[in-house]
Design a protein around this motif. Structure first.
Motif, PDB file in Angstrom:
ATOM      1  N   ARG A  20       0.865  -1.182   0.000  1.00 23.04           N
ATOM      2  CA  ARG A  20       0.000   0.000   0.000  1.00 23.04           C
ATOM      3  C   ARG A  20       0.903   1.234   0.000  1.00 23.04           C
ATOM      4  NH1 ARG A  20      -5.509  -0.967  -0.339  1.00 23.04           N
ATOM      5  NH2 ARG A  20      -5.754   0.967   0.774  1.00 23.04           N
ATOM      6  N   TYR A  21       0.548   2.223  -0.800  1.00 23.14           N
ATOM      7  CA  TYR A  21       1.379   3.404  -0.995  1.00 23.14           C
ATOM      8  C   TYR A  21       0.658   4.679  -0.556  1.00 23.14           C
ATOM      9  CZ  TYR A  21       4.138   0.234  -3.828  1.00 23.14           C
ATOM     10  OH  TYR A  21       4.894  -0.831  -4.245  1.00 23.14           O
ATOM     11  N   SER A  22       1.421   5.627  -0.056  1.00 19.96           N
ATOM     12  CA  SER A  22       0.879   6.929   0.353  1.00 19.96           C
ATOM     13  C   SER A  22       1.078   7.936  -0.782  1.00 19.96           C
ATOM     14  CB  SER A  22       1.601   7.428   1.603  1.00 19.96           C
ATOM     15  OG  SER A  22       2.950   7.753   1.293  1.00 19.96           O
ATOM     16  N   ARG A  23       0.424   9.076  -0.656  1.00 24.32           N
ATOM     17  CA  ARG A  23       0.609  10.144  -1.652  1.00 24.32           C
ATOM     18  C   ARG A  23       2.063  10.619  -1.664  1.00 24.32           C
ATOM     19  NH1 ARG A  23      -4.557  12.518   0.392  1.00 24.32           N
ATOM     20  NH2 ARG A  23      -3.180  13.826   1.624  1.00 24.32           N
ATOM     21  N   HIS A  24       2.671  10.700  -0.490  1.00 23.11           N
ATOM     22  CA  HIS A  24       4.078  11.098  -0.412  1.00 23.11           C
ATOM     23  C   HIS A  24       4.953  10.116  -1.209  1.00 23.11           C
ATOM     24  CE1 HIS A  24       7.790  12.686   1.241  1.00 23.11           C
ATOM     25  NE2 HIS A  24       8.135  11.448   1.537  1.00 23.11           N
ATOM     26  N   GLN A  25       4.720   8.836  -1.030  1.00 21.97           N
ATOM     27  CA  GLN A  25       5.490   7.828  -1.760  1.00 21.97           C
ATOM     28  C   GLN A  25       5.224   7.909  -3.260  1.00 21.97           C
ATOM     29  OE1 GLN A  25       4.017   4.498   0.510  1.00 21.97           O
ATOM     30  NE2 GLN A  25       6.010   4.219   1.505  1.00 21.97           N
ATOM     31  N   LEU A  26       3.994   8.226  -3.633  1.00 19.50           N
ATOM     32  CA  LEU A  26       3.679   8.335  -5.062  1.00 19.50           C
ATOM     33  C   LEU A  26       4.396   9.529  -5.697  1.00 19.50           C
ATOM     34  CD1 LEU A  26      -0.101   7.419  -5.284  1.00 19.50           C
ATOM     35  CD2 LEU A  26       1.904   5.983  -5.663  1.00 19.50           C
ATOM     36  N   ARG A  27       4.526  10.627  -4.971  1.00 14.64           N
ATOM     37  CA  ARG A  27       5.281  11.758  -5.507  1.00 14.64           C
ATOM     38  C   ARG A  27       6.744  11.380  -5.702  1.00 14.64           C
ATOM     39  NH1 ARG A  27       1.833  14.620  -2.226  1.00 14.64           N
ATOM     40  NH2 ARG A  27       3.324  14.755  -0.515  1.00 14.64           N
ATOM     41  N   THR A  28       7.298  10.655  -4.754  1.00 17.54           N
ATOM     42  CA  THR A  28       8.684  10.199  -4.867  1.00 17.54           C
ATOM     43  C   THR A  28       8.837   9.255  -6.055  1.00 17.54           C
ATOM     44  OG1 THR A  28       9.009  10.430  -2.481  1.00 17.54           O
ATOM     45  CG2 THR A  28      10.560   9.004  -3.653  1.00 17.54           C
ATOM     46  N   ALA A  29       7.916   8.315  -6.191  1.00 15.31           N
ATOM     47  CA  ALA A  29       7.960   7.361  -7.299  1.00 15.31           C
ATOM     48  C   ALA A  29       7.790   8.072  -8.639  1.00 15.31           C
ATOM     49  CB  ALA A  29       6.881   6.298  -7.121  1.00 15.31           C
ATOM     50  N   SER A  30       6.948   9.088  -8.666  1.00 17.05           N
ATOM     51  CA  SER A  30       6.738   9.850  -9.891  1.00 17.05           C
ATOM     52  C   SER A  30       8.013  10.579 -10.309  1.00 17.05           C
ATOM     53  CB  SER A  30       5.594  10.846  -9.686  1.00 17.05           C
ATOM     54  OG  SER A  30       5.382  11.593 -10.847  1.00 17.05           O
ATOM     55  N   ARG A  31       8.715  11.136  -9.320  1.00 15.89           N
ATOM     56  CA  ARG A  31       9.999  11.803  -9.610  1.00 15.89           C
ATOM     57  C   ARG A  31      11.001  10.794 -10.163  1.00 15.89           C
ATOM     58  NH1 ARG A  31      13.349  14.905 -11.629  1.00 15.89           N
ATOM     59  NH2 ARG A  31      15.082  15.697 -10.412  1.00 15.89           N
ATOM     60  N   ALA A  32      11.041   9.610  -9.582  1.00 16.16           N
ATOM     61  CA  ALA A  32      11.928   8.556 -10.080  1.00 16.16           C
ATOM     62  C   ALA A  32      11.547   8.181 -11.512  1.00 16.16           C
ATOM     63  CB  ALA A  32      11.871   7.333  -9.174  1.00 16.16           C
ATOM     64  N   ARG A  33      10.264   8.083 -11.774  1.00 11.04           N
ATOM     65  CA  ARG A  33       9.778   7.756 -13.118  1.00 11.04           C
ATOM     66  C   ARG A  33      10.264   8.795 -14.123  1.00 11.04           C
ATOM     67  NH1 ARG A  33       8.585   3.396 -15.359  1.00 11.04           N
ATOM     68  NH2 ARG A  33      10.068   4.258 -16.766  1.00 11.04           N
ATOM     69  N   GLU A  34      10.186  10.090 -13.760  1.00  8.33           N
ATOM     70  CA  GLU A  34      10.658  11.163 -14.638  1.00  8.33           C
ATOM     71  C   GLU A  34      12.136  10.999 -14.961  1.00  8.33           C
ATOM     72  OE1 GLU A  34       9.869  14.847 -12.660  1.00  8.33           O
ATOM     73  OE2 GLU A  34       7.691  14.564 -12.724  1.00  8.33           O
ATOM     74  N   LEU A  35      12.943  10.735 -13.940  1.00  9.11           N
ATOM     75  CA  LEU A  35      14.388  10.576 -14.150  1.00  9.11           C
ATOM     76  C   LEU A  35      14.691   9.376 -15.025  1.00  9.11           C
ATOM     77  CD1 LEU A  35      15.664  11.457 -10.578  1.00  9.11           C
ATOM     78  CD2 LEU A  35      16.012  12.806 -12.656  1.00  9.11           C
ATOM     79  N   VAL A  36      14.010   8.272 -14.772  1.00  6.30           N
ATOM     80  CA  VAL A  36      14.227   7.060 -15.576  1.00  6.30           C
ATOM     81  C   VAL A  36      13.794   7.307 -17.020  1.00  6.30           C
ATOM     82  CG1 VAL A  36      13.477   4.665 -15.886  1.00  6.30           C
ATOM     83  CG2 VAL A  36      14.151   5.479 -13.616  1.00  6.30           C
ATOM     84  N   ASP A  37      12.696   8.010 -17.205  1.00  7.74           N
ATOM     85  CA  ASP A  37      12.233   8.330 -18.562  1.00  7.74           C
ATOM     86  C   ASP A  37      13.227   9.207 -19.311  1.00  7.74           C
ATOM     87  OD1 ASP A  37       9.942   6.846 -18.176  1.00  7.74           O
ATOM     88  OD2 ASP A  37       8.626   8.585 -17.880  1.00  7.74           O
ATOM     89  N   GLN A  38      14.028   9.976 -18.574  1.00  6.31           N
ATOM     90  CA  GLN A  38      15.050  10.830 -19.182  1.00  6.31           C
ATOM     91  C   GLN A  38      16.350  10.060 -19.447  1.00  6.31           C
ATOM     92  OE1 GLN A  38      15.494  14.112 -16.476  1.00  6.31           O
ATOM     93  NE2 GLN A  38      13.399  14.815 -16.804  1.00  6.31           N
ATOM     94  N   GLY A  39      16.358   8.776 -19.110  1.00 10.57           N
ATOM     95  CA  GLY A  39      17.526   7.949 -19.387  1.00 10.57           C
ATOM     96  C   GLY A  39      18.418   7.663 -18.197  1.00 10.57           C
TER      97      GLY A  39
END
Length: 114
Positions: free
Chosen positions: A57-76
């Motif tokens: 189960r994930y919190s909104r705080h964790q989702l923001r962190t995961a979203s930031r990671a997703r952005e970085l990974v998408d940038q290579g």
């Protein structure tokens, strides 16, 4: 989770750290896969809470962190590097916050001396 179950439901909805999202819903919200979320957990960037049935189960705080990671990974950026970058950004933000609190306290002390 006993403390959470005693907390009124309305309070939990406003809690940024309340683990309200299932893995599937969390992945959908950040535009990733459950595997990506699992990899962030394995890398130690986020630590999802487990339900009584053992589901993540994930919190909104964790989702923001995961979203930031997703952005970085998408940038290579490799996932391990993305996790390290985010961890360092968080530590820098905390250090800046503490520094500002200390400076504010010193300024108040100086004002009181005058």
């Amino acid at each position: 989770m006993p403390a959470e179950s005693q907390q009124p439901a309305a309070d939990r909805l406003d809690d940024d750290h309340y683990p309200a999202y299932t893995m599937g819903r969390a992945a959908e919200l950040i535009g990733s896969t459950p595997g990506f979320l699992r990899s962030l957990g394995e890398a130690g960037l986020i630590r999802p809470t487990r339900s009584d049935g053992g589901h993540r189960r994930y919190s909104r705080h964790q989702l923001r962190t995961a979203s930031r990671a997703r952005e970085l990974v998408d940038q290579g950026t490799p996932i391990e590097a993305a996790c390290r970058i985010i961890s360092l950004e968080d530590r820098l933000d905390e250090a800046l916050r503490v520094n500002e609190e200390l400076r504010s306290g010193e300024e108040r002390e100086e004002q009181q001396k005058i």
